[in-house]
Design a protein around this motif. Structure first.
Motif, PDB file in Angstrom:
ATOM      1  N   ALA A 124       0.809  -1.223   0.000  1.00  0.00           N
ATOM      2  CA  ALA A 124       0.000   0.000   0.000  1.00  0.00           C
ATOM      3  C   ALA A 124       0.836   1.264   0.000  1.00  0.00           C
ATOM      4  N   GLY A 125       2.083   1.186   0.514  1.00  0.00           N
ATOM      5  CA  GLY A 125       2.866   2.384   0.738  1.00  0.00           C
ATOM      6  C   GLY A 125       4.104   2.502  -0.120  1.00  0.00           C
ATOM      7  N   TYR A 126       4.545   3.728  -0.328  1.00  0.00           N
ATOM      8  CA  TYR A 126       5.745   4.037  -1.112  1.00  0.00           C
ATOM      9  C   TYR A 126       6.504   5.169  -0.432  1.00  0.00           C
ATOM     10  N   ARG A 127       7.824   5.049  -0.433  1.00  0.00           N
ATOM     11  CA  ARG A 127       8.679   6.164   0.003  1.00  0.00           C
ATOM     12  C   ARG A 127       9.735   6.403  -1.056  1.00  0.00           C
ATOM     13  N   ALA A 128       9.790   7.603  -1.575  1.00  0.00           N
ATOM     14  CA  ALA A 128      10.770   7.951  -2.602  1.00  0.00           C
ATOM     15  C   ALA A 128      12.166   7.967  -2.011  1.00  0.00           C
ATOM     16  N   PRO A 129      13.154   7.373  -2.693  1.00  0.00           N
ATOM     17  CA  PRO A 129      14.535   7.464  -2.228  1.00  0.00           C
ATOM     18  C   PRO A 129      14.942   8.917  -2.006  1.00  0.00           C
ATOM     19  N   SER A 130      15.584   9.158  -0.867  1.00  0.00           N
ATOM     20  CA  SER A 130      16.073  10.503  -0.523  1.00  0.00           C
ATOM     21  C   SER A 130      14.959  11.547  -0.510  1.00  0.00           C
ATOM     22  N   PHE A 131      13.735  11.112  -0.197  1.00  0.00           N
ATOM     23  CA  PHE A 131      12.595  12.041  -0.090  1.00  0.00           C
ATOM     24  C   PHE A 131      12.545  12.973  -1.303  1.00  0.00           C
ATOM     25  N   SER A 132      12.593  12.332  -2.480  1.00  0.00           N
ATOM     26  CA  SER A 132      12.810  13.076  -3.723  1.00  0.00           C
ATOM     27  C   SER A 132      11.528  13.462  -4.459  1.00  0.00           C
ATOM     28  N   ILE A 133      10.434  13.611  -3.724  1.00  0.00           N
ATOM     29  CA  ILE A 133       9.242  14.260  -4.278  1.00  0.00           C
ATOM     30  C   ILE A 133       9.111  15.611  -3.588  1.00  0.00           C
ATOM     31  N   GLY A 134       8.902  16.628  -4.400  1.00  0.00           N
ATOM     32  CA  GLY A 134       8.797  17.975  -3.854  1.00  0.00           C
ATOM     33  C   GLY A 134       8.003  18.867  -4.776  1.00  0.00           C
ATOM     34  N   ALA A 135       8.149  20.162  -4.611  1.00  0.00           N
ATOM     35  CA  ALA A 135       7.335  21.126  -5.346  1.00  0.00           C
ATOM     36  C   ALA A 135       7.492  20.985  -6.858  1.00  0.00           C
ATOM     37  N   ALA A 136       8.652  20.544  -7.333  1.00  0.00           N
ATOM     38  CA  ALA A 136       8.907  20.480  -8.773  1.00  0.00           C
ATOM     39  C   ALA A 136       8.370  19.222  -9.439  1.00  0.00           C
ATOM     40  N   ASN A 137       8.002  18.208  -8.674  1.00  0.00           N
ATOM     41  CA  ASN A 137       7.515  16.961  -9.294  1.00  0.00           C
ATOM     42  C   ASN A 137       6.319  16.367  -8.551  1.00  0.00           C
ATOM     43  N   LEU A 138       5.376  17.205  -8.196  1.00  0.00           N
ATOM     44  CA  LEU A 138       4.169  16.716  -7.524  1.00  0.00           C
ATOM     45  C   LEU A 138       3.337  15.799  -8.420  1.00  0.00           C
ATOM     46  N   TRP A 139       3.610  15.792  -9.723  1.00  0.00           N
ATOM     47  CA  TRP A 139       2.942  14.857 -10.633  1.00  0.00           C
ATOM     48  C   TRP A 139       3.186  13.408 -10.202  1.00  0.00           C
ATOM     49  N   ALA A 140       4.243  13.163  -9.435  1.00  0.00           N
ATOM     50  CA  ALA A 140       4.548  11.803  -9.004  1.00  0.00           C
ATOM     51  C   ALA A 140       3.417  11.209  -8.173  1.00  0.00           C
ATOM     52  N   PHE A 141       2.685  12.049  -7.466  1.00  0.00           N
ATOM     53  CA  PHE A 141       1.564  11.540  -6.669  1.00  0.00           C
ATOM     54  C   PHE A 141       0.456  10.977  -7.558  1.00  0.00           C
ATOM     55  N   ASP A 142       0.216  11.603  -8.700  1.00  0.00           N
ATOM     56  CA  ASP A 142      -0.780  11.078  -9.635  1.00  0.00           C
ATOM     57  C   ASP A 142      -0.368   9.685 -10.118  1.00  0.00           C
ATOM     58  N   VAL A 143       0.927   9.523 -10.405  1.00  0.00           N
ATOM     59  CA  VAL A 143       1.438   8.232 -10.869  1.00  0.00           C
ATOM     60  C   VAL A 143       1.277   7.175  -9.781  1.00  0.00           C
ATOM     61  N   LEU A 144       1.595   7.532  -8.551  1.00  0.00           N
ATOM     62  CA  LEU A 144       1.469   6.579  -7.444  1.00  0.00           C
ATOM     63  C   LEU A 144       0.026   6.132  -7.259  1.00  0.00           C
ATOM     64  N   GLN A 145      -0.899   7.081  -7.349  1.00  0.00           N
ATOM     65  CA  GLN A 145      -2.307   6.711  -7.192  1.00  0.00           C
ATOM     66  C   GLN A 145      -2.755   5.795  -8.326  1.00  0.00           C
ATOM     67  N   GLU A 146      -2.345   6.107  -9.535  1.00  0.00           N
ATOM     68  CA  GLU A 146      -2.703   5.265 -10.678  1.00  0.00           C
ATOM     69  C   GLU A 146      -2.118   3.855 -10.540  1.00  0.00           C
ATOM     70  N   ALA A 147      -0.956   3.752  -9.907  1.00  0.00           N
ATOM     71  CA  ALA A 147      -0.293   2.460  -9.742  1.00  0.00           C
ATOM     72  C   ALA A 147      -0.878   1.635  -8.603  1.00  0.00           C
ATOM     73  N   GLY A 148      -1.823   2.198  -7.862  1.00  0.00           N
ATOM     74  CA  GLY A 148      -2.505   1.437  -6.822  1.00  0.00           C
ATOM     75  C   GLY A 148      -1.982   1.620  -5.417  1.00  0.00           C
ATOM     76  N   TYR A 149      -1.091   2.594  -5.216  1.00  0.00           N
ATOM     77  CA  TYR A 149      -0.627   2.882  -3.858  1.00  0.00           C
ATOM     78  C   TYR A 149      -1.694   3.668  -3.097  1.00  0.00           C
ATOM     79  N   ARG A 150      -1.759   3.440  -1.796  1.00  0.00           N
ATOM     80  CA  ARG A 150      -2.727   4.139  -0.972  1.00  0.00           C
ATOM     81  C   ARG A 150      -2.105   5.278  -0.174  1.00  0.00           C
ATOM     82  N   TYR A 151      -0.796   5.193   0.042  1.00  0.00           N
ATOM     83  CA  TYR A 151      -0.129   6.298   0.737  1.00  0.00           C
ATOM     84  C   TYR A 151       1.309   6.406   0.278  1.00  0.00           C
ATOM     85  N   SER A 152       1.853   7.593   0.495  1.00  0.00           N
ATOM     86  CA  SER A 152       3.255   7.892   0.235  1.00  0.00           C
ATOM     87  C   SER A 152       3.840   8.511   1.500  1.00  0.00           C
ATOM     88  N   SER A 153       5.143   8.308   1.680  1.00  0.00           N
ATOM     89  CA  SER A 153       5.871   8.981   2.764  1.00  0.00           C
ATOM     90  C   SER A 153       7.160   9.517   2.164  1.00  0.00           C
TER      91      SER A 153
END
Length: 287
Positions: A124-153
């Protein structure tokens, strides 16, 4: 999304399952194609962690690289059989901002598939290496949701030279208006106009233990929130190989107080209540 403060609020204990040579700060000096030939120490370090958690009767969340799971499937199944949550740390520790949307999608889908097949539980969960999601790539959350993840950290709301999004919320939030994905940031304490790190990593080894304990207690008592704490298996391993040529800052951050980490974790796991990410956050009060 506030939680009701219970008599002893459970905090989320998380482990980023990667080996010493896969740390992002080592990337300029350690080629990826050399990984398979390097002495791997992950199994012994994970066993130490599992023994500590078993002794304390704690269940935790293990954010695991697909690369590691493929090579150590018995270890992955051992983690799952002990009642811990298996979550994704990506496949090969590529930072999210190093990839475009298609490459990122392939990475998070591949790692989720490998972990589910080998670990025998839904991821259910995903954590980006080196906390590498931020203001410049918030599109990554859309990808995670489409891939079936329920949460990110994947966001650390602090200022740091390698990562950080200090303007992000400090507690659970839904990015980009998503209806099915929670972002669960590493814990911080607000002091003046800045967020102070309170959720582990190198800061836990750098700061006196009493301060780390005080900060986490403040999150539980004053904010009424569950804390999120993380560490790596290599942080319990002062005997790990030391690659030559590392910059002074990198050596300081990576090796500082490795010999004290085991004792500090023993104190931390005794001083607070702990549980898995999914059990704490994927509940009705966070829906």
């Amino acid at each position: 999304m506030a939680r009701h403060l219970s008599e002893r609020l459970s905090n989320a204990l998380t482990i980023d399952v990667e080996d010493y040579f896969q740390v992002s700060a080592f990337a300029p000096l350690i080629a990826r194609d050399s990984w398979p030939s390097r002495p791997c120490r992950i199994e012994a370090n994970i066993e130490r962690i599992l023994l500590l958690l078993e002794t304390r009767h704690i269940h935790a969340t293990f954010f695991t690289l697909g690369w590691i799971a493929e090579r150590y499937p018995v270890m992955l199944r051992r983690i799952a059989a002990a009642g811990h949550e298996i979550a994704s740390h990506g496949y090969g520790h590529l930072r999210a901002w190093e990839q475009d949307a298609d490459a990122f999608r392939n990475d998070v889908v591949l790692s989720k598939t490998i972990l589910e097949q080998l670990g025998g539980q839904t991821v259910a969960g995903y954590r980006a290496p080196s906390f590498s999601i931020g203001a410049a790539n918030l599109w990554a959350f859309d990808v995670l949701q489409e891939a079936g993840y329920r949460y990110s950290s994947s966001i650390y709301p602090i200022r740091h030279d390698h990562y950080g999004m200090p303007e992000a919320p400090r507690f659970a939030w839904r990015p980009r208006g998503a209806s099915g994905l929670l972002e669960l940031p590493i814990s911080t304490v607000r002091l003046g106009r800045r967020n102070m790190p309170a959720g582990g990593g190198g800061y836990f080894r750098l700061l006196p233990y009493a301060l780390s304990r005080q900060l986490l207690r403040r999150i539980n008592a004053r904010d009424g929130q569950a804390g999120i704490f993380y560490f790596h298996p290599w942080e319990l391993d002062p005997g790990q190989p030391r690659p030559p040529g590392l910059p002074l800052k990198t050596r300081f951050r990576h090796y500082l107080n490795l010999g004290r980490m085991q004792a500090r974790l023993e104190r931390l796991t005794a001083d607070f209540a702990w549980d898995r990410m999914d059990r704490i956050f994927l509940k009705a009060d966070y829906a």
